[in-house]
Every structure is written in structure tokens, then in C-alpha cells.
Design an enzyme around this catalytic site. Structure first.
Site, PDB file in Angstrom:
ATOM      1  CE  LYS A  46       1.209   4.983   8.481  1.00 24.06           C
ATOM      2  NZ  LYS A  46       1.174   4.236   7.243  1.00 24.06           N
TER       3      LYS A  46
ATOM      4  CE1 TYR B 262      -3.595   2.634   0.643  1.00 23.40           C
ATOM      5  CE2 TYR B 262      -2.305   3.305   2.548  1.00 23.40           C
ATOM      6  CZ  TYR B 262      -3.344   3.530   1.662  1.00 23.40           C
ATOM      7  OH  TYR B 262      -4.125   4.646   1.799  1.00 23.40           O
TER       8      TYR B 262
ATOM      9  CG  ASP C 190       5.752   3.611   0.992  1.00 24.31           C
ATOM     10  OD1 ASP C 190       6.061   4.149   2.083  1.00 24.31           O
ATOM     11  OD2 ASP C 190       4.575   3.517   0.588  1.00 24.31           O
TER      12      ASP C 190
HETATM   13  C1  PLP Z   1       0.503   4.754   5.892  1.00 21.82           C
HETATM   14  C2  PLP Z   1       1.183   4.454   4.628  1.00 21.82           C
HETATM   15  C3  PLP Z   1       1.087   5.286   3.511  1.00 21.82           C
HETATM   16  C4  PLP Z   1       0.130   6.442   3.447  1.00 21.82           C
HETATM   17  O1  PLP Z   1       0.399   7.418   4.382  1.00 21.82           O
HETATM   18  P1  PLP Z   1      -0.801   8.425   4.786  1.00 21.82           P
HETATM   19  O2  PLP Z   1      -0.133   9.391   5.701  1.00 21.82           O
HETATM   20  O3  PLP Z   1      -1.835   7.569   5.439  1.00 21.82           O
HETATM   21  O4  PLP Z   1      -1.286   9.043   3.528  1.00 21.82           O
HETATM   22  C5  PLP Z   1       1.863   5.002   2.409  1.00 21.82           C
HETATM   23  N1  PLP Z   1       2.697   3.958   2.398  1.00 21.82           N
HETATM   24  C6  PLP Z   1       2.818   3.116   3.458  1.00 21.82           C
HETATM   25  C7  PLP Z   1       3.783   1.992   3.389  1.00 21.82           C
HETATM   26  C8  PLP Z   1       2.037   3.326   4.586  1.00 21.82           C
HETATM   27  O5  PLP Z   1       2.101   2.450   5.588  1.00 21.82           O
END
Ligand code: PLP
Length: 426
Positions: free
Chosen positions: A265, A142, A237
Site C-alpha cells: 500500500k 485479511y 502484516d
Molecule cells: C490490502 C492488504 C493485503 C493485500 O494486499 P494486496 O496488494 O491487495 O494484495 C494484505 N494484508 C493486509 C493487512 C491488507 O490490508
């Protein structure tokens, strides 16, 4: 849960599904979400006065636990000086320097307001830099909710993705190719098919969004080699893994370096943030230096920057946090495996440092297909059984549990005790 129920019913009338992010609605496990009054350390306190030991930690955003006094102090100090200026502030430089220190592959970094913005911008940049349109993403990973990343594998063979949400035009996803996590073959066959069209491969180096799925030996290295060979960029990511599995994320842990890195995060210390960064020659294409447009009214917000700086500085001065989390994580992992074996319950525990998932399956979980074999109805029972005992794990099989430095050995013991009873009930 009386007040929570009342609030949820009220929320349903004004917010779609009563929540501002879908997984919070408990659809995957049934029941209704609780509302939180306050939080501290490893604990959440619901509006109904229930104390919960929290293994979600704001979906991994918190590594120092809730309401860490030092971080709160910085935030309050920043707040007293105003909430937003729309001009540069010194803490943006401080945070950028901390990011660079942690991630040697990042020479320049741009702060945004969410992980979604970070990945969306990283892909725009990769496309501009390579002058190519296609990207490869992995099934089960994701990367936020940008149109071209809301793609799952089409039926039959992996290759072309199909939109995984209504409202995403097929035309937008046709440039998103889908490969299988931990399967280098699936990646190289896409490169053979489109040797000069793939701008980037984007990957969660340790996946946290199909439950925790670590990279197999050689997988990240293989991605590094193949992208280099075809003149394509490698985007990590690290929105979950950055500052979590080690200060320098997966890149430090596995020794494989990305061209562009996305963060979020933990970087924001519990306030909304995202970031993307990489080599100078790539990042210099971002406006105002270059022609890749990307902007944000509240980007680099002074309160968020203060939260980020204080969080990262605190970690930097207490690097033993990582071995502490590793030990706690190991204790939890082994404890769960022992209990499951004893009770004859088929589980697989996947863990990297302070992120872990308990899958209810006998088989090894190494990609989306194998993660999907987990018995989600057993997970739902397990979830509710633990919640009744004051332990809050993610309300979906396909999310990670997160530990924080505020969790203690005693918390883990209590959790294992609750799991033992939960295993009797499922
Ligand atoms: C949480 C997350 C996102 C998206 O971040 P948001 O701040 O919720 O838009 C993208 N990539 C990964 C791996 C994530 O865990």
C-alpha cells in the site's frame, strides 16, 4: 450518475461483477459503483462530474492524498526513462534503505508486486526457516488471497480453519489454525496442542480488515513472547499500518518487533507493490541466496520504486504529518461520538491515528465476533446518505476509513455536518 451507470453495465459484460476487486462493486451497501475520472488531494471526481471527499484513499495506499505533485513528478521523471527493465535499478536500494530506517527489525527486504505476494512469500519463508508447516492466523484478519490464508474459523470452537472461498482445497487449509484477535488464550491453547508444529503467527497488529480493531494492551507483547517460547516466528502484516499509524508502523507505535514484516500500500505511493523483510539469517534463505524460491518479472519496477521513494522521502521530511493526522482523526472521532450520543444512535468508533471505523453497535468491538454485531443495514443507509452529500466512505462496514495529509480541518467539519444529517436519515 448516468455515465457511471452506463460504464458499469458495460463493465459487467467484460469483467466479473464489473470490478477488478470485489468490494468495489458496492455489494455490501447496495447500489452501483461510480466511475472516477480523476483525483486530487482529498477529492475524487466522478465521470458524472460529482466531487467526492474521499475517505477511502485507494484503500489506505495513499497517505499524501491523490496526485501529490512531488510523487507525480518523480513518477513522470521515471516514466520518461522507460517503464520496466527487468534489471536492478538504484531506486530499489533507496527504497530498501528507507524501509530499513523505518523498521529496525528489517535487515533485508524483498520487493514484490502486491500485498498478497508479500504475505504468501513470508509464510513460505517462515515454514522453511522453522521446518514446520502450521500457521496461526486470526479470525477477521485479511492477508491477501493466497489459498492458505483464505481461511475462516470452522464452526464451533476455534482451531482448524475451513476454506473461506470455493476453489481452495481443504488439504491446503488444514495447516492454517485460527485464533481470535485480542485473545491470547486462543493462541496459547493452539500452541499447547501443537507445540512443535507451528511455523508462524501472522497478524495485522492493528486490524483494518474487519473494520479497525486495535490490539488490546498486552496482546502484541503476548504474541511476541509465546512465539519466542515455542520457536515460532511472528509475522506482522503491516500492509496497512506500515507508514500509516507511524513511519515505523505498529512496531514503532507499540514497541513490539516482528521476525518478518509485510508491507505494501503506502510503500508504493499509489502504484502496485508489496514487500517482506526481516532478520538477515531469515531473509538469507530467499533465493538466489537460499533455497526458498520467490521471483517476480516486474518486481522492483523502476516507476513503482520512484513512487515509493518519493512518498517515503516526503513523509520523512515532514514527520509532523503524523501529529496532523492524529489531530484530524481525533476531531472526526470525537465529532462522530458526540453527534451519535446527541441523536441516541448506538455507535462505536475505533481509531488508531488516521484509520478509523464507525461500527453501529453499542458494544465494544475488539475482535471479529464483536465487529459482526454491527448493524450493517444501518451502515448501508449511512453510506448512501453520505455519498449523496459528496462524502465517500468505504462501501462496507468492515473496512477502514483513511485520512490523508491532504484532508483539512474544514473537510472534517463538512463531514461532521453531513454525518449529522445522515444520522437523521438512518
Ligand atoms: C490490502 C492488504 C493485503 C493485500 O494486499 P494486496 O496488494 O491487495 O494484495 C494484505 N494484508 C493486509 C493487512 C491488507 O490490508
Amino acid at each position: 450518475m448516468e455515465l457511471s451507470r452506463r460504464l458499469f453495465n458495460e463493465a459487467l459484460r467484460v469483467i466479473p461483477g464489473g470490478v477488478n476487486s470485489p468490494v468495489r462493486a458496492f455489494k455490501a451497501v447496495g447500489g452501483e459503483p461510480f466511475f472516477v475520472e480523476k483525483a486530487e488531494g482529498s477529492r475524487l471526481y466522478t465521470v458524472d462530474g460529482q466531487e467526492l471527499l474521499d475517505y477511502v484513499q485507494s484503500w489506505g495506499a495513499l497517505i499524501l492524498g491523490h496526485a501529490h505533485p512531488k510523487v507525480l513528478g518523480y513518477i513522470k521523471e521515471a516514466l520518461d526513462k522507460g517503464t520496466s527493465y527487468g534489471t536492478p535499478v538504484e531506486n530499489e536500494i533507496k527504497l530498501a534503505k528507507l524501509v530499513k530506517e523505518a523498521f529496525p527489525s528489517i535487515e533485508l527486504v524483498r520487493f514484490v508486486n502486491s500485498g498478497t505476494e508479500a504475505t504468501m512469500s513470508a509464510i513460505r519463508l517462515a515454514r522453511a526457516y522453522t521446518k514446520r508447516d502450521k500457521i496461526i492466523k486470526f479470525e477477521g484478519c485479511y492477508h491477501g488471497h493466497a489459498d492458505h490464508l483464505l481461511v475462516s474459523a470452522g464452526s464451533g470452537a476455534m482451531t482448524f480453519g475451513v476454506p473461506s472461498s470455493r476453489g481452495v482445497p481443504y488439504d491446503i487449509t488444514k495447516n492454517t489454525l485460527i485464533a481470535a484477535f485480542n485473545d491470547l488464550e486462543s493462541v496459547s491453547s493452539l500452541f499447547q496442542k501443537f507445540p512443535e508444529d507451528i511455523a508462524a503467527v501472522i497478524v495485522e497488529p492493528v486490524s483494518g480488515n474487519m473494520g479497525v480493531v486495535p490490539p488490546r494492551e498486552g496482546f502484541l507483547k503476548g504474541l511476541r513472547e509465546i512465539t519466542r517460547k515455542y520457536g515460532s516466528l511472528l509475522i506482522f502484516d503491516e500492509i496497512i499500518t506500515g507508514f500509516r499509524i507511524s513511519f515505523g508502523g505498529a512496531q514503532e507505535m507499540y514497541g513490539i518487533y516482528a521476525d518478518i514484516t509485510c508491507l505494501g500500500k503506502i510503500l508504493g505511493g499509489g502504484l502496485p507493490i508489496g514487500a517482506y523483510g526481516g532478520r538477515k539469517e531469515i531473509m538469507e534463505m530467499v533465493s538466489p541466496l537460499g533455497s526458498v524460491y520467490q521471483a517476480g518479472t516486474l518486481s522492483g519496477n523502476p516507476v513503482v520504486m520512484a513512487a515509493g521513494v518519493s512518498t517515503l522521502e516526503h513523509i520523512k521530511n515532514n514527520m509532523e504529518i503524523y501529529s496532523y493526522l492524529e489531530n484530524l482523526g481525533n476531531m472526526l472521532e470525537e465529532g462522530i461520538e458526540d453527534l451519535a450520543k446527541h441523536k441516541g444512535i448506538p455507535v462505536r468508533v475505533n481509531r488508531v491515528g488516521s484509520m478509523l471505523t464507525v461500527f453501529f453497535t453499542e458494544e465494544d468491538v475488539y475482535d471479529y465476533k464483536t465487529a459482526k454485531k454491527s448493524d450493517t443495514s444501518t451502515y448501508a443507509k449511512f453510506f448512501h446518505s453520505l455519498l449523496r452529500r459528496g462524502i465517500y466512505i468505504p462501501p462496507s462496514q468492515f473496512e477502514a476509513w483513511f485520512l490523508s495529509s491532504a484532508h483539512t480541518k474544514h473537510d472534517i467539519e463538512r463531514t461532521l455536518d453531513a454525518i449529522k444529517r445522515a444520522f437523521d436519515e438512518i
